[in-house]
Motif scaffolding. Structure first.
Motif, PDB file in Angstrom:
ATOM      1  N   TRP A 242     -11.934 -26.929  59.007  1.00  0.00           N
ATOM      2  CA  TRP A 242     -10.505 -26.642  59.106  1.00  0.00           C
ATOM      3  C   TRP A 242      -9.853 -26.646  57.732  1.00  0.00           C
ATOM      4  CZ3 TRP A 242      -5.478 -27.537  58.264  1.00  0.00           C
ATOM      5  CH2 TRP A 242      -4.600 -26.783  59.041  1.00  0.00           C
ATOM      6  N   TYR A 250      -3.022 -27.858  46.097  1.00  0.00           N
ATOM      7  CA  TYR A 250      -2.817 -29.301  46.020  1.00  0.00           C
ATOM      8  C   TYR A 250      -3.744 -30.099  46.933  1.00  0.00           C
ATOM      9  CZ  TYR A 250       1.319 -27.845  43.570  1.00  0.00           C
ATOM     10  OH  TYR A 250       2.170 -27.260  42.682  1.00  0.00           O
TER      11      TYR A 250
ATOM     12  N   ARG B 524       7.915 -29.498  46.083  1.00  0.00           N
ATOM     13  CA  ARG B 524       6.574 -29.961  45.725  1.00  0.00           C
ATOM     14  C   ARG B 524       5.882 -28.931  44.840  1.00  0.00           C
ATOM     15  NH1 ARG B 524       2.480 -31.108  44.045  1.00  0.00           N
ATOM     16  NH2 ARG B 524       0.692 -32.172  44.945  1.00  0.00           N
ATOM     17  N   ASP B 525       6.206 -27.671  45.084  1.00  0.00           N
ATOM     18  CA  ASP B 525       5.599 -26.585  44.335  1.00  0.00           C
ATOM     19  C   ASP B 525       6.257 -26.511  42.951  1.00  0.00           C
ATOM     20  OD1 ASP B 525       4.493 -24.323  43.384  1.00  0.00           O
ATOM     21  OD2 ASP B 525       5.397 -22.963  44.848  1.00  0.00           O
ATOM     22  N   PHE B 586       4.243 -27.343  52.135  1.00  0.00           N
ATOM     23  CA  PHE B 586       2.932 -27.041  52.692  1.00  0.00           C
ATOM     24  C   PHE B 586       2.676 -27.936  53.892  1.00  0.00           C
ATOM     25  CE2 PHE B 586       2.885 -26.104  48.215  1.00  0.00           C
ATOM     26  CZ  PHE B 586       2.488 -24.786  48.252  1.00  0.00           C
ATOM     27  N   PHE B 587       1.552 -27.656  54.558  1.00  0.00           N
ATOM     28  CA  PHE B 587       1.272 -28.456  55.736  1.00  0.00           C
ATOM     29  C   PHE B 587       0.936 -29.882  55.340  1.00  0.00           C
ATOM     30  CE2 PHE B 587      -3.101 -28.236  54.736  1.00  0.00           C
ATOM     31  CZ  PHE B 587      -3.443 -26.910  54.498  1.00  0.00           C
ATOM     32  N   ASP B 589      -0.903 -33.713  56.515  1.00  0.00           N
ATOM     33  CA  ASP B 589      -2.297 -34.092  56.708  1.00  0.00           C
ATOM     34  C   ASP B 589      -2.889 -33.613  58.030  1.00  0.00           C
ATOM     35  OD1 ASP B 589      -2.219 -35.250  54.319  1.00  0.00           O
ATOM     36  OD2 ASP B 589      -1.804 -37.265  55.058  1.00  0.00           O
ATOM     37  N   GLU B 590      -2.052 -33.412  59.027  1.00  0.00           N
ATOM     38  CA  GLU B 590      -2.562 -33.027  60.335  1.00  0.00           C
ATOM     39  C   GLU B 590      -2.768 -31.516  60.393  1.00  0.00           C
ATOM     40  OE1 GLU B 590      -3.341 -34.888  63.081  1.00  0.00           O
ATOM     41  OE2 GLU B 590      -3.230 -36.516  61.632  1.00  0.00           O
ATOM     42  N   PRO B 591      -3.921 -31.086  60.813  1.00  0.00           N
ATOM     43  CA  PRO B 591      -4.109 -29.659  61.004  1.00  0.00           C
ATOM     44  C   PRO B 591      -3.170 -29.138  62.099  1.00  0.00           C
ATOM     45  CG  PRO B 591      -6.189 -30.808  61.099  1.00  0.00           C
ATOM     46  CD  PRO B 591      -5.120 -31.845  61.117  1.00  0.00           C
ATOM     47  N   PHE B 592      -2.964 -27.891  62.108  1.00  0.00           N
ATOM     48  CA  PHE B 592      -2.158 -27.188  63.122  1.00  0.00           C
ATOM     49  C   PHE B 592      -0.673 -27.540  63.042  1.00  0.00           C
ATOM     50  CE2 PHE B 592      -6.155 -28.458  65.388  1.00  0.00           C
ATOM     51  CZ  PHE B 592      -6.879 -27.370  64.935  1.00  0.00           C
ATOM     52  N   LYS B 691     -13.018 -22.735  46.048  1.00  0.00           N
ATOM     53  CA  LYS B 691     -11.699 -23.365  46.193  1.00  0.00           C
ATOM     54  C   LYS B 691     -11.381 -24.148  44.935  1.00  0.00           C
ATOM     55  CE  LYS B 691     -11.438 -22.248  50.592  1.00  0.00           C
ATOM     56  NZ  LYS B 691     -10.413 -21.363  51.140  1.00  0.00           N
TER      57      LYS B 691
END
Lengths: 296, 774
Positions: A242, A250, B524-525, B586-587, B589-592, B691
């Motif tokens: 995922w 980041y 944050r960016d 951005f997202f 720690d939790e996916p989705f 990455k």
């Protein structure tokens, strides 16, 4: 002056910068054990620093076209490239479980790829991977294969808009990947035949339910039938698939990879498949939303 | 006991008198603030306040020489005799005396040196700001950034970072009215028209209790009142903008008026180029404008009423361009205010102010779908984001004796934040008529969502400046605030002390607590800060989730005045910041859960600032360390943490008609979150991806930033009563390639993980213009 010099020194030290060249390259590995696979591949490689050269493979595809009026032939060379694994040679790799273990052989055609054909992965087993790099780095990682589980819904032989795909939670599973295979009607030169297409992955966490629409399973006009595969992933694999897909600037590998001293994956999965369902054709509905539900 | 004190006060008052009055510019009649008014040979003296008023109370009876002086003006001296119980009103009109060369002045004269604590205060005279080289356009913020303690992080953004705070930590006031987004051209320029500004004061720390709402600094800008003697006009034609200012006396009344404005003509220039070169499509329908106006009515000797207004907009208006039928995007500020200043008694002054201010962004997108089967169909999107307030403020200045000046007051604000989204779809739909025929009808669907948040803020303050002896000046104050959202009540004590060791050397120290109830979370960016995108100012109010921002500041310093007028000062500070916020776009720690989250954190900043100034030139150096931390994450250096900073600003006369200005700015590298390397991942389909591995946040530093700007000004007469100036300026004279950011990429042909630097202004930028005044 004697007091000024230490203060100035302290100020200069405080403004020192980190140089990207200071980055120490790390072992970068990949090994995914699955109960529905009969072989195991381990990839041992390295991360790269800014300025490093990495392996990239080029593929040249030649297209020939003939002008119908003049008969002239033209050749077009399409160039594609892809990243090859940035592997290391001569790594010593041992894969073992509670009962046995074996050293993996390197693939002479591809640097950093190591294979074992005779390994069978079973549910609930704990596996250990040990890699010793030529420079002396050692990677030690473990995974426990998620336990078995059952797909409880849908019942019957057909699937439609009102149906849910549900299964009970597997012990040791941190998340699930859902893939599916569809049989659909296709046309070619005035003949109609059934073709297949497979899709993955949709990810779920335990206790989670999702409503999922996909172009293929909502296009009921041509879809004939569908088969689902539910893969229970251990924590390592779940986070890896995922986050790696969504990794951004980041998000560092240490945030979601669980191998001390290395970057990558040593994870495992248990896969259960449904039977092949016939898709119910309901003319007034927009398609088949996939209700996925994992029991706690 | 109290009776004895009061009684002795009465007796004392009976032996003394009061001298008070206003000081004005003789040519224009404008009130002059910070003019030094003192009795020669005594310790009695005071600078005029913001309203140009002075009051020397409890002056012992006797004969004195009253001296009124200010840099750039001819000194006035009068003999005065003070009798017991006498209230003497003496107004002064000072004659402007050009220094020969225009440049920035940081006016700190003897009287203020002796009678003001002045910690972290930087004053600039915008009448002379124009001489400084500017990027096509002179700008107040960019000039302020050359002062110690203040940095900007990019040539593309004029946002000020003061002593470790972020841009939203600055309270920007125009005639005591807050401006929520003082920027133009996506942050390139500030929104002030220099010609119409009377003066600007930047408090980088230790500011008095009458100010509140910014935890890092206060920029207090005053609009000129206008010339009450004669009608005057001045204008300027530059590469990007033209400016015009007209001012004059109120007909039939005592008072003055002023209107100033500027407009850019980037749209006209690009349109002309577009028409001349059909092959090149460069038309950019963008411009910004500012209009500021003031009416000053002096109803009596004791009463003055002023009305201030400001309107500034950035407008991007595409008509049948960029794939839309219309894309209208505009953002800007409006302020309107009135102030009534009344001299209740010679030693008691009251100022009552009412104001309205609003910053808004509005976007209208109109699309037309037109095909051969249906008539035209239209869709419209309206996006609106605004913050506005209505407020009232009443303050009093009391001068009980020449050792004390007391200010107190209260204010109330009603603040509203509004975000709305409207979608209007107009399309044709079929319907069946009563006759069984089919027709089609235009259907209009409207969807609107609106989020409105209203809250109240009140404050009351008191401050006392006390000079117990000729060597000491003590400023103590207390500010109490209440904010309705979250029901926060806070007290903000302030203290400033100056002690003169000798007549020329002073030590000073200050401490204060500051709260801020409205804030913009830091992105944050990092790129969102470097690249100017400051039109969407998403102000957030404190509430149950987010407590008010707090800073505590300790400052200590010394100041030495040379006999020849040079000033050398040093200030050290430590600032502790709490409840500062960051927006993680951005997202988490939790996916989705691809969400935006705002988290709170803390920070600190410390440093030392040297400033050596002589006339309109100065040299400064400051050293600072700033660190932030949000949530549970590690401490990091934010993008505006600059370790070593130096500025040299020179204004030199070459001849009677020529002058030279130059400024050199140096900042050791700003921090950034850099890339350490890359790691490879295996995708489910068997392909390999790379990455990035980023270093710790703010761990890397860009190379040092430095830049030299120069300017030449030629003055000339225009007919008999006017004068003009021609200026030539060159920015980045030696073509320093300051790095804005790095881009990282993989070059498939060289197979190298590469890094490219993107530069700010990599070449010299010339600018010319002409100014005229009649």
């Amino acid at each position: 002056m004697r007091r000024v010099v230490p203060i100035l020194s302290l100020m200069l030290i405080g403004s020192c910068d980190l140089n990207p060249d200071d980055y120490q390259r790390e072992p970068n590995i990949y090994c995914f054990l699955s109960t529905d696979s009969t072989s195991v591949e381990v990839l041992a490689g390295q991360t790269a620093a800014v300025g490093d050269t990495i392996p990239i493979e080029f593929v040249f595809d030649t297209t020939v076209s003939v002008d119908p009026l003049t008969g002239d032939t033209s050749y077009y060379i399409n160039t594609f490239w892809y990243y090859a694994w940035n592997g290391v040679e001569d790594a010593r790799i041992r894969l073992s479980n509670e009962y046995s273990g074996q050293l993996l052989a390197g693939n002479s055609d591809s640097t950093g790829r190591f294979f074992a054909d005779s390994i069978r992965v079973k549910r609930g087993e704990t596996w250990t991977l040990e890699i010793i790099y030529p420079e002396g780095d050692t990677v030690f990682a473990q995974t426990t294969v998620p336990d078995s589980f059952e797909i409880t819904y849908p019942e019957g032989d057909t699937i439609g808009e009102e149906d849910s795909l549900a299964w009970n939670s597997a012990m040791g599973a941190a998340g699930y990947a859902v893939s599916y295979l569809v049989w659909f009607w296709a046309e070619n030169n005035d003949s109609i035949y059934v073709d297949t297409a497979s899709f993955k992955y949709i990810y779920l966490y335990p206790g989670e339910s999702r409503l999922y629409y996909d172009w293929w399973i909502t296009w009921i006009e041509i879809v004939d039938s569908i088969e689902f595969s539910i893969t229970a992933l251990d924590t390592n694999a779940c986070d890896y698939f995922w986050f790696a897909r969504n990794a951004y600037f980041y998000l560092n590998p240490d945030d979601y990879m669980h191998i001390p001293g290395a970057v990558g994956l040593f994870g495992s999965a248990t896969t259960v498949k449904t039977k092949r369902y016939v898709v119910k054709h309901l003319p007034d509905t927009g398609g088949i939303p996939l209700h996925m539900l994992v029991d706690k | 006991m109290l009776g004895m004190l009061v009684g002795s006060g009465v007796v004392w008052a009976a032996q003394t008198g009061v001298i008070s009055g206003f000081v004005r510019d003789k040519e224009s009649g404008e009130f002059l603030n910070y003019v030094n008014v003192y009795l020669e040979g005594s310790a009695i003296g005071s600078p005029t306040n913001k309203q140009g008023y002075y009051a020397l109370s409890r002056v012992p009876r006797g004969n004195y020489t009253l001296v009124v002086s200010m840099i750039g003006y001819q000194e006035e001296r009068i003999e005065i005799s003070v009798k017991a119980g006498q209230k003497l009103r003496r107004d002064f009109y000072l004659r402007y005396q050009p220094l020969g060369v225009e440049g920035v002045e940081i006016t700190a004269e003897r009287t203020r040196f002796e009678h003001e604590v002045d910690i972290g205060v930087k004053r600039m005279d915008p009448r002379q700001l124009r001489a400084l080289p500017g990027f096509i356009e002179q700008d107040l913020f960019r000039s302020l950034a050359m002062l110690p303690g203040v940095v900007t992080i990019s040539d593309y953004s004029s946002a000020l970072y003061v002593r470790g705070g972020t841009a939203d930590h600055n309270l920007v006031l125009l005639d005591d009215i807050p401006l929520y987004n003082p920027y133009h051209l996506l942050g390139f320029y500030s929104t002030f028209v220099l010609d119409g500004i009377k003066n600007a004061e930047l408090y980088t720390g230790g500011y008095p209790a009458r100010f509140g709402g910014g935890i890092s600094s206060v920029l207090d800008v005053e609009i000129k009142e206008g010339n009450r003697e004669k009608i005057e006009a001045s204008g300027e034609v530059g590469l990007l903008t033209s400016k015009l200012m007209i001012e004059g006396p109120l007909p039939g009344l005592e008072g003055s008026w002023l209107v100033s404005g500027r407009r850019t003509y980037l749209d006209a220039i690009t349109w002309s180029i577009d028409k001349m070169t059909p092959m090149i499509d460069v038309y950019l329908p963008y411009h910004f404008y500012d209009i500021q106006a003031k009416v000053n009515l002096e109803a009596s000797e004791r009463s003055q009423i002023t009305f201030s207004g400001f309107s500034g907009d950035d407008i991007l208006d595409f008509q049948r361009m960029a794939g839309f039928d219309r894309l209208d995007f505009r953002w800007g500020n409006r302020i309107l205010g009135a102030r009534w200043r009344y001299v209740i008694r010679p030693n008691l002054l009251s100022v009552l102010g009412l104001h309205a201010t609003r910053y808004r962004v509005s976007t209208e997108i109109v699309g037309v779908e037109d095909d051969s089967w249906y008539p035209e169909e239209k869709y419209t999107y309206n996006l609106h984001n605004s913050i506005g307030e209505l407020g009232a403020r009443w303050s009093f200045s009391w001068f009980p004796d020449y050792k004390h000046s007391v200010m107190w007051g209260a204010e109330y604000k009603h603040i509203q934040i509004l975000n709305s989204w409207e979608e209007i779809d107009e399309y044709w739909d079929f319907y069946e008529t009563e006759e069984g025929m089919w027709g089609y009808i235009l259907v209009k669907d409207t969807f609107k969502e609106e989020f409105r948040d209203r809250f109240h803020q009140t404050a009351a303050w008191i401050e006392d400046k006390w000079e117990p002896s000729v060597w000491w000046v003590i400023e103590a104050g207390l500010r109490g605030t209440w904010f309705s959202r979250g029901n926060y009540a806070r007290f903000e004590p302030r203290l400033g002390i100056k002690y003169r060791l000798t007549t020329d050397l002073a030590l000073k120290a200050g401490a204060g607590l500051y709260y801020q109830y409205l804030f913009i979370p830091m992105p944050r960016d990092e790129m969102a800060l470097k690249i100017p995108v400051q039109f969407f100012q998403m102000w957030m109010p404190a509430g149950e989730d987010f407590p008010p921002l707090r800073s505590a500041l300790l400052t200590a310093g010394t100041e030495y005045r040379f006999k020849n007028g040079c000033d050398l000062s040093f200030e050290a500070y430590y600032k502790d910041m709490a409840n500062i916020t960051e927006a993680d776009w951005f997202f988490d720690d939790e996916p989705f859960s691809d969400t935006t989250s705002v988290i709170t954190g803390e920070g600190y900043s410390w440093g030392g600032e040297f400033l050596f100034k002589y006339g309109s030139s100065w040299v400064s150096y400051f050293y600072s360390v700033t660190k932030y931390r949000f949530g549970d994450a590690d401490w990091f250096y934010p993008v505006h943490d600059s370790r070593h900073n130096a500025n040299i600003s020179l204004t030199l006369p070459i001849s009677e008609t020529w002058s030279f200005t130059g400024s050199w700015v140096y900042s050791s590298g700003f921090p950034f979150t850099g890339l350490l390397g890359w790691y490879q991942v295996m995708n489910p389909d068997g392909t390999v991806s790379w990455k990035p591995i980023s270093g710790a946040r703010g761990e890397f530093r860009y190379p040092a930033y430095h830049r030299l700007d120069i300017g030449l000004v030629k003055r000339f007469p225009i007919f008999k009563r006017g004068n003009g100036e021609f200026y030539l300026q060159i920015l980045n004279l030696y073509a320093r390639k300051n790095i804005l950011f790095y881009t990282y990429y993989i070059n498939p042909y060289s197979r190298v993980m590469d890094r490219d630097a993107q530069y700010m202004l990599p070449f010299p930028v010339p600018s010319i213009g002409i100014r005229a005044r009649f």
